[in-house]
Design an enzyme around this catalytic site. Structure first.
Site, PDB file in Angstrom:
ATOM      1  N   VAL A  14      34.657  50.063  26.623  1.00  0.00           N
ATOM      2  CA  VAL A  14      33.720  49.800  27.815  1.00  0.00           C
ATOM      3  C   VAL A  14      32.270  50.057  27.616  1.00  0.00           C
ATOM      4  CG1 VAL A  14      33.275  50.805  30.325  1.00  0.00           C
ATOM      5  CG2 VAL A  14      35.592  50.515  29.427  1.00  0.00           C
ATOM      6  N   ARG A  40      31.843  61.276  15.273  1.00  0.00           N
ATOM      7  CA  ARG A  40      32.445  60.333  14.247  1.00  0.00           C
ATOM      8  C   ARG A  40      31.470  59.236  14.237  1.00  0.00           C
ATOM      9  NH1 ARG A  40      36.647  57.185  15.454  1.00  0.00           N
ATOM     10  NH2 ARG A  40      36.556  58.171  17.503  1.00  0.00           N
ATOM     11  N   SER A  41      31.124  58.712  15.452  1.00  0.00           N
ATOM     12  CA  SER A  41      30.226  57.489  15.665  1.00  0.00           C
ATOM     13  C   SER A  41      28.683  57.736  15.575  1.00  0.00           C
ATOM     14  CB  SER A  41      30.398  56.753  17.115  1.00  0.00           C
ATOM     15  OG  SER A  41      31.998  56.317  17.089  1.00  0.00           O
ATOM     16  N   ARG A 100      37.739  61.676  40.120  1.00  0.00           N
ATOM     17  CA  ARG A 100      37.772  60.623  41.200  1.00  0.00           C
ATOM     18  C   ARG A 100      38.361  61.249  42.406  1.00  0.00           C
ATOM     19  NH1 ARG A 100      40.377  56.437  37.384  1.00  0.00           N
ATOM     20  NH2 ARG A 100      38.645  55.519  36.287  1.00  0.00           N
ATOM     21  N   CYS A 133      39.767  50.718  36.834  1.00  0.00           N
ATOM     22  CA  CYS A 133      39.534  49.209  37.070  1.00  0.00           C
ATOM     23  C   CYS A 133      40.516  48.555  38.011  1.00  0.00           C
ATOM     24  CB  CYS A 133      39.470  48.592  35.727  1.00  0.00           C
ATOM     25  SG  CYS A 133      40.834  49.385  34.552  1.00  0.00           S
ATOM     26  N   GLN A 160      47.747  42.932  34.865  1.00  0.00           N
ATOM     27  CA  GLN A 160      46.605  43.924  34.091  1.00  0.00           C
ATOM     28  C   GLN A 160      46.283  43.594  32.817  1.00  0.00           C
ATOM     29  OE1 GLN A 160      47.297  47.761  36.924  1.00  0.00           O
ATOM     30  NE2 GLN A 160      46.291  48.187  34.950  1.00  0.00           N
ATOM     31  N   LYS A 234      46.992  55.517  41.617  1.00  0.00           N
ATOM     32  CA  LYS A 234      45.444  55.611  41.716  1.00  0.00           C
ATOM     33  C   LYS A 234      45.296  54.563  42.592  1.00  0.00           C
ATOM     34  CE  LYS A 234      44.738  56.740  36.929  1.00  0.00           C
ATOM     35  NZ  LYS A 234      44.002  56.454  35.523  1.00  0.00           N
ATOM     36  N   ARG A 256      51.463  44.897  33.201  1.00  0.00           N
ATOM     37  CA  ARG A 256      50.639  44.325  32.290  1.00  0.00           C
ATOM     38  C   ARG A 256      51.028  43.069  31.770  1.00  0.00           C
ATOM     39  NH1 ARG A 256      46.392  47.578  31.235  1.00  0.00           N
ATOM     40  NH2 ARG A 256      47.514  49.510  31.168  1.00  0.00           N
ATOM     41  N   HIS A 263      41.423  42.145  35.058  1.00  0.00           N
ATOM     42  CA  HIS A 263      42.895  42.292  35.878  1.00  0.00           C
ATOM     43  C   HIS A 263      42.786  41.194  37.035  1.00  0.00           C
ATOM     44  CE1 HIS A 263      43.062  45.394  33.506  1.00  0.00           C
ATOM     45  NE2 HIS A 263      43.024  46.537  34.312  1.00  0.00           N
ATOM     46  N   ASN A 336      37.954  43.547  34.140  1.00  0.00           N
ATOM     47  CA  ASN A 336      38.273  44.910  34.277  1.00  0.00           C
ATOM     48  C   ASN A 336      37.201  45.761  33.505  1.00  0.00           C
ATOM     49  OD1 ASN A 336      39.693  43.497  32.245  1.00  0.00           O
ATOM     50  ND2 ASN A 336      40.192  45.557  31.623  1.00  0.00           N
TER      51      ASN A 336
HETATM   52  C1  2RA Z   1      44.577  49.844  32.667  1.00  0.00           C
HETATM   53  N1  2RA Z   1      43.320  50.570  34.760  1.00  0.00           N
HETATM   54  O1  2RA Z   1      44.443  48.822  33.047  1.00  0.00           O
HETATM   55  C2  2RA Z   1      43.837  50.887  33.508  1.00  0.00           C
HETATM   56  C3  2RA Z   1      42.541  51.645  32.631  1.00  0.00           C
HETATM   57  N2  2RA Z   1      41.507  52.460  33.290  1.00  0.00           N
HETATM   58  O2  2RA Z   1      45.356  50.389  31.893  1.00  0.00           O
END
Ligand code: 2RA
Length: 356
Positions: A14, A40-41, A100, A133, A160, A234, A256, A263, A336
Site C-alpha cells: 500500500v 530493515r527497509s 477502526r 478495503c 476480492q 468488518k 477471494r 475488489h 483496493n
Molecule cells: C483483504 N480486505 O482483501 C483485506 C485486506 N485489508 O484481504
C-alpha cells in the site's frame, strides 16, 4: 509554514501505491515529507515529487514536527506507533484494523462522513481510522444512496483481489499462474492443487487457504465465532459505523478471486424509501468519485481488469430487485490499494492539511 507529512510503511504494497498517489497529486499542500519504514527497509531511497528521500527507521523522534502521519502497516505496528505519533503532536491517519471500531476514533470516508475530520473533538486521541478495503470499495456508492433513500438492509458478496493480502498475496498469485500456465487444468477435482504441489508451491506457504489460480476461495481473513470470517464481520461493523446506522442489517460473504488488484462487490441494498434505477443513476452521476459503467446491451459494466489503477468507485448492473421492495442490486469495482486503502488515507490527510 506548510505542514509536514509522514508516511509510515513507505515500502509495503500500500505504501508503494501511496508514493504513486503523492507523486500524481495536483494540489500539494505539504512542505516536508518523511518516509518511514521498519529498520530493515531504512536507508532505501524513494523519489517523491522530484526529490530523492531516504527512508527513516521507525522511532519516536521521527514524528517530532510531523503534522499528519499516515500509517500503512500491520495492525500490531499501528497499535504501538500511532499513539506515539499522536503523543508527539501528529494526527495519525491509520489504515490498519487496530482502531477502526474504537468509539473515540472516527472511521472516515471523506465523501460519506468527511465532517469528522473538521473538528479535533471528533478525533480526541489524535487518530483517524481508514476502513478495510472491502467496505471502502462500495462506500462512495452506497453512502450516496443512503443519503437519498436511507439504507435499511445490506446483503453483499465480495470478489476480492489477491493484493488484499499484501505483497505476499500478489507474489503467490503470480507464482500460481506461472505454475499452471499452458496446462489444461480445472477439469478434475484436485488437478490444480496437484500441479501447484508439483511445481513446488506448497499450500501451507500460501496466504490463501486453497489454490487461487483457476479457482475462487470463499474465505478472507481469520475465523470468528459461528463460522464467520473476520472480513465479513468488518463489512458489517464498519458499514454500520461509517453510515451511522448502528442497527443496519448486514450479511456478507467474502470470496477471494484470481485478480491481482481491485475488489468487486455484488450489493443488494434495501432502503426506507422507494427507489428507482433512474434515481439511483442520477445520484451516482452526481457523486464525483463514482463512475457509472452500465450498458449491458453493449457489454459495458465494470470489471477489475478494466478499472485497476483508477481512483473512482465504478458501478454497473444497477437493477431494481424484482421480489424485494425498495431494493436495488448493483455491482461495484474499486481499486483496493487506491480508494480501498492509500487514496482514502491520503484524502483524509489532505482534508486535515486544509485546516492546519
Ligand atoms: C483483504 N480486505 O482483501 C483485506 C485486506 N485489508 O484481504
Amino acid at each position: 509554514a506548510a505542514p509536514t507529512l509522514a508516511l509510515v510503511g513507505a515500502t509495503g504494497a500500500v505504501g508503494t501505491v501511496m508514493i504513486d498517489i503523492l507523486n500524481g497529486r495536483e494540489n500539494w499542500p505539504w512542505g516536508e515529507v518523511r518516509l518511514i519504514a521498519s529498520p530493515r527497509s531504512a536507508g532505501k531511497k524513494i523519489t517523491v515529487r522530484g526529490e530523492e528521500l531516504t527512508v527513516l527507521a521507525l522511532a519516536p523522534e521521527v514524528f517530532d514536527g510531523v503534522d499528519v502521519a499516515m500509517f500503512d502497516v500491520p495492525d500490531a505496528v499501528s497499535a504501538q506507533w500511532a499513539p506515539i505519533a499522536a503523543e508527539r503532536g501528529a494526527v495519525a491517519v491509520d489504515n490498519s484494523g487496530a482502531f477502526r471500531m474504537d468509539d473515540d476514533v472516527p472511521l472516515v470516508v471523506p465523501e460519506v462522513n468527511g465532517d469528522l475530520t473538521r473538528d479535533r473533538l471528533s478525533y480526541p486521541r489524535g487518530i483517524i481510522a481508514n476502513p478495510n478495503c472491502t467496505t471502502l470499495s462500495m462506500m462512495a456508492a452506497l453512502g450516496a444512496l443512503h443519503h437519498a433513500f436511507e439504507l435499511r438492509e445490506l446483503v453483499v458478496a465480495s470478489y476480492q483481489a489477491a493484493s488484499g493480502a499484501g505483497q505476499d498475496g500478489i507474489d503467490r498469485l503470480y507464482a500460481e499462474y506461472a505454475a499452471v500456465a499452458g496446462q489444461n487444468l480445472g477439469t478434475k477435482a484436485g488437478d490444480v492443487r496437484a500441479a501447484l504441489a508439483a511445481a513446488g508451491l506448497a499450500q501451507e506457504d500460501s496466504p490463501f487457504p486453497a489454490p487461487l489460480a483457476f479457482n475462487v476461495v470463499p474465505w478472507a481473513g481469520s475465523l470468528k465465532e459461528d463460522g464467520w470470517a473476520s472480513e465479513e464481520l468488518k463489512v458489517r461493523n464498519e458499514s454500520r459505523k461509517i453510515l451511522g446506522i448502528p442497527d443496519l442489517k448486514v450479511s456478507a460473504t467474502c470470496v477471494r478471486v484470481p485478480v491481482v488488484t481491485t475488489h468487486s462487490l455484488a450489493v443488494h441494498a434495501t432502503f426506507a424509501s422507494p427507489v428507482t434505477v433512474e434515481e439511483a443513476r442520477k445520484i451516482f452521476g452526481a457523486q464525483p468519485s463514482v463512475v457509472l459503467v452500465d450498458d449491458p446491451a453493449n457489454g459495458e459494466f465494470p470489471t477489475p481488469a478494466d478499472v485497476v489503477g483508477g481512483d473512482p468507485t465504478y458501478v454497473g448492473r444497477v437493477r431494481q430487485a424484482l421480489d424485494f421492495p425498495n431494493t436495488l442490486d448493483f455491482f461495484v469495482c474499486g481499486d483496493n490499494l487506491r480508494k480501498g486503502a492509500a487514496l482514502n488515507t491520503y484524502e483524509v490527510a489532505e482534508a486535515l492539511a486544509a485546516r492546519l
